[in-house]
Design a protein around this motif. Structure first.
Motif, PDB file in Angstrom:
ATOM      1  N   LEU A  10      56.149  45.301 -35.596  1.00  0.00           N
ATOM      2  CA  LEU A  10      55.347  44.086 -35.737  1.00  0.00           C
ATOM      3  C   LEU A  10      55.996  42.912 -35.003  1.00  0.00           C
ATOM      4  O   LEU A  10      55.322  42.129 -34.345  1.00  0.00           O
ATOM      5  CB  LEU A  10      55.153  43.753 -37.217  1.00  0.00           C
ATOM      6  N   ASN A  11      57.301  42.814 -35.129  1.00  0.00           N
ATOM      7  CA  ASN A  11      58.052  41.751 -34.452  1.00  0.00           C
ATOM      8  C   ASN A  11      57.857  41.858 -32.935  1.00  0.00           C
ATOM      9  O   ASN A  11      57.540  40.874 -32.273  1.00  0.00           O
ATOM     10  CB  ASN A  11      59.526  41.871 -34.835  1.00  0.00           C
ATOM     11  N   HIS A  12      58.020  43.044 -32.403  1.00  0.00           N
ATOM     12  CA  HIS A  12      57.861  43.275 -30.969  1.00  0.00           C
ATOM     13  C   HIS A  12      56.429  42.950 -30.528  1.00  0.00           C
ATOM     14  O   HIS A  12      56.223  42.313 -29.487  1.00  0.00           O
ATOM     15  CB  HIS A  12      58.204  44.723 -30.630  1.00  0.00           C
ATOM     16  N   ALA A  13      55.447  43.374 -31.314  1.00  0.00           N
ATOM     17  CA  ALA A  13      54.046  43.141 -30.960  1.00  0.00           C
ATOM     18  C   ALA A  13      53.722  41.649 -30.934  1.00  0.00           C
ATOM     19  O   ALA A  13      53.071  41.169 -29.993  1.00  0.00           O
ATOM     20  CB  ALA A  13      53.128  43.867 -31.940  1.00  0.00           C
ATOM     21  N   THR A  53      58.442  41.066 -41.691  1.00  0.00           N
ATOM     22  CA  THR A  53      59.085  41.612 -42.889  1.00  0.00           C
ATOM     23  C   THR A  53      58.098  41.697 -44.039  1.00  0.00           C
ATOM     24  O   THR A  53      58.026  42.714 -44.738  1.00  0.00           O
ATOM     25  CB  THR A  53      60.296  40.754 -43.286  1.00  0.00           C
ATOM     26  N   TRP A  54      57.319  40.638 -44.239  1.00  0.00           N
ATOM     27  CA  TRP A  54      56.343  40.621 -45.336  1.00  0.00           C
ATOM     28  C   TRP A  54      55.312  41.731 -45.169  1.00  0.00           C
ATOM     29  O   TRP A  54      55.036  42.480 -46.105  1.00  0.00           O
ATOM     30  CB  TRP A  54      55.668  39.255 -45.414  1.00  0.00           C
ATOM     31  N   LEU A  55      54.729  41.846 -43.976  1.00  0.00           N
ATOM     32  CA  LEU A  55      53.720  42.879 -43.753  1.00  0.00           C
ATOM     33  C   LEU A  55      54.292  44.279 -43.958  1.00  0.00           C
ATOM     34  O   LEU A  55      53.610  45.172 -44.460  1.00  0.00           O
ATOM     35  CB  LEU A  55      53.122  42.758 -42.347  1.00  0.00           C
ATOM     36  N   SER A  56      55.542  44.473 -43.596  1.00  0.00           N
ATOM     37  CA  SER A  56      56.160  45.798 -43.740  1.00  0.00           C
ATOM     38  C   SER A  56      56.360  46.191 -45.206  1.00  0.00           C
ATOM     39  O   SER A  56      56.473  47.370 -45.516  1.00  0.00           O
ATOM     40  CB  SER A  56      57.492  45.853 -42.995  1.00  0.00           C
ATOM     41  N   THR A  57      56.390  45.204 -46.110  1.00  0.00           N
ATOM     42  CA  THR A  57      56.597  45.513 -47.523  1.00  0.00           C
ATOM     43  C   THR A  57      55.300  45.816 -48.260  1.00  0.00           C
ATOM     44  O   THR A  57      55.333  46.304 -49.400  1.00  0.00           O
ATOM     45  CB  THR A  57      57.291  44.351 -48.262  1.00  0.00           C
ATOM     46  N   LEU A  58      54.146  45.532 -47.636  1.00  0.00           N
ATOM     47  CA  LEU A  58      52.867  45.752 -48.298  1.00  0.00           C
ATOM     48  C   LEU A  58      52.509  47.236 -48.352  1.00  0.00           C
ATOM     49  O   LEU A  58      52.808  47.977 -47.412  1.00  0.00           O
ATOM     50  CB  LEU A  58      51.758  44.987 -47.568  1.00  0.00           C
ATOM     51  N   PRO A  59      51.881  47.662 -49.442  1.00  0.00           N
ATOM     52  CA  PRO A  59      51.470  49.064 -49.505  1.00  0.00           C
ATOM     53  C   PRO A  59      50.334  49.330 -48.513  1.00  0.00           C
ATOM     54  O   PRO A  59      49.484  48.462 -48.283  1.00  0.00           O
ATOM     55  CB  PRO A  59      50.979  49.225 -50.952  1.00  0.00           C
TER      56      PRO A  59
END
Length: 66
Positions: A10-13, A53-59
């Motif tokens: 996500l960071n790279h995108a 980071t936030w998006l990566s923690t979402l189910p």
């Protein structure tokens, strides 16, 4: 699908959308999309880290259960 996606992806995108919005020449490190480019250009490096980071923690369907 963003929920559960890897934070580094996500960071790279988001950074690639920033480069695309700034008119960088097309390459593997540039993404051109009017909507995402307009969104990404408003983000600082810290904002990108936080959103990723936030998006990566979402189910989501990309999340692997522990």
């Amino acid at each position: 699908i963003l929920a559960g996606q890897h934070a580094d992806y996500l960071n790279h995108a988001l950074m690639a959308y920033q480069r695309g919005a700034k008119g960088a020449p097309a390459s593997a490190n540039v993404r051109k999309n009017a909507v995402m480019g307009a969104f990404a250009t408003q983000l600082s490096k810290q904002d990108i880290d936080n959103v990723s980071t936030w998006l990566s923690t979402l189910p989501g369907p990309l999340k692997v259960a522990p």
